[in-house]
Design an enzyme around this catalytic site. Sequence first.
Site, PDB file in Angstrom:
ATOM      1  N   ASP A  54       4.479   5.053  -6.883  1.00  0.00           N
ATOM      2  CA  ASP A  54       2.925   4.260  -7.198  1.00  0.00           C
ATOM      3  C   ASP A  54       2.756   4.128  -8.238  1.00  0.00           C
ATOM      4  O   ASP A  54       1.887   3.248  -8.693  1.00  0.00           O
ATOM      5  CB  ASP A  54       1.392   6.052  -6.394  1.00  0.00           C
ATOM      6  CG  ASP A  54       0.581   5.584  -7.283  1.00  0.00           C
ATOM      7  OD1 ASP A  54      -0.375   4.483  -6.730  1.00  0.00           O
ATOM      8  OD2 ASP A  54       0.116   6.337  -8.336  1.00  0.00           O
ATOM      9  N   GLU A 126       4.351   3.014  -0.495  1.00  0.00           N
ATOM     10  CA  GLU A 126       4.529   3.754  -1.775  1.00  0.00           C
ATOM     11  C   GLU A 126       5.725   4.122  -1.889  1.00  0.00           C
ATOM     12  O   GLU A 126       6.854   4.097  -3.129  1.00  0.00           O
ATOM     13  CB  GLU A 126       3.619   5.134  -2.304  1.00  0.00           C
ATOM     14  CG  GLU A 126       1.980   3.394  -2.308  1.00  0.00           C
ATOM     15  CD  GLU A 126       0.839   5.230  -3.176  1.00  0.00           C
ATOM     16  OE1 GLU A 126       0.062   4.750  -3.821  1.00  0.00           O
ATOM     17  OE2 GLU A 126       1.744   5.974  -2.907  1.00  0.00           O
TER      18      GLU A 126
END
EC number: 3.1.26.3
Length: 239
Positions: A54, A126
């Site tokens: 992220d 992610e």
Amino acid sequence: MSKAQTLSAADRAKLEALIGHDFAEKERLDRALTHASARTEKGSNYERLEFLGDRVLGLCIAELLFRTFGTAGEGELSVRLNQLVSAETCAAVADELNLHLYIRTGADVKKLTGKRMMNVRADVVESLIAAIYLDGGLEVARRFILRYWQGRAVRADGAKRDAKTELQEWSHAKFGVTPIYRVDERSGPDHDPRFRVTVEVAGIKPESGVERSKRAAEQVAATKMLEREGIWQQSPAGN
């Protein structure tokens, strides 16, 4: 460490070609594709990958937007950033990579549909970004992100319009009131929360949005109301 299931040589080669990187440590790719629900040991390892991925994604997208939109202010850049790192966009990248063919999930997760399954696909993207970063470094991760996000950044014309600002201007002109936003729910772990926010404008039906930050959820809710009321055209799929 939880043990990940192993990709076949053919699947690995196919996916590495789509990613644009041959993994030096093959198990990194396997771990990234094995969702926490499919591991015998639940816990922090997979969540740590999501956390790192992220942040790497956010950095690379922020840099991309800074360089691409040289006259944009902080507000416009933030709107674009929130759109491009959203669960919807990450899930769309997962679909473009056909990750559903490779993701390992637990039996309970396999039954999920809609928003919840979208979040699983976003989480895996992610985790994949983190694996690319750890295996090849920042430049390799940036190259992957540009490959799948740069076109989306350029196409996302609607992002240059701040939904909250436009909704406020419209509601002032039509009803003489300011939209009210409230947080209805916060869920998920601390490193990857989900916020459900509702926007209300006196005299019309409210709308809600769910995203990874309150600000992004407010934008989603405002966008839905603008589209429903015919102020904005509905966003094309994939943007």
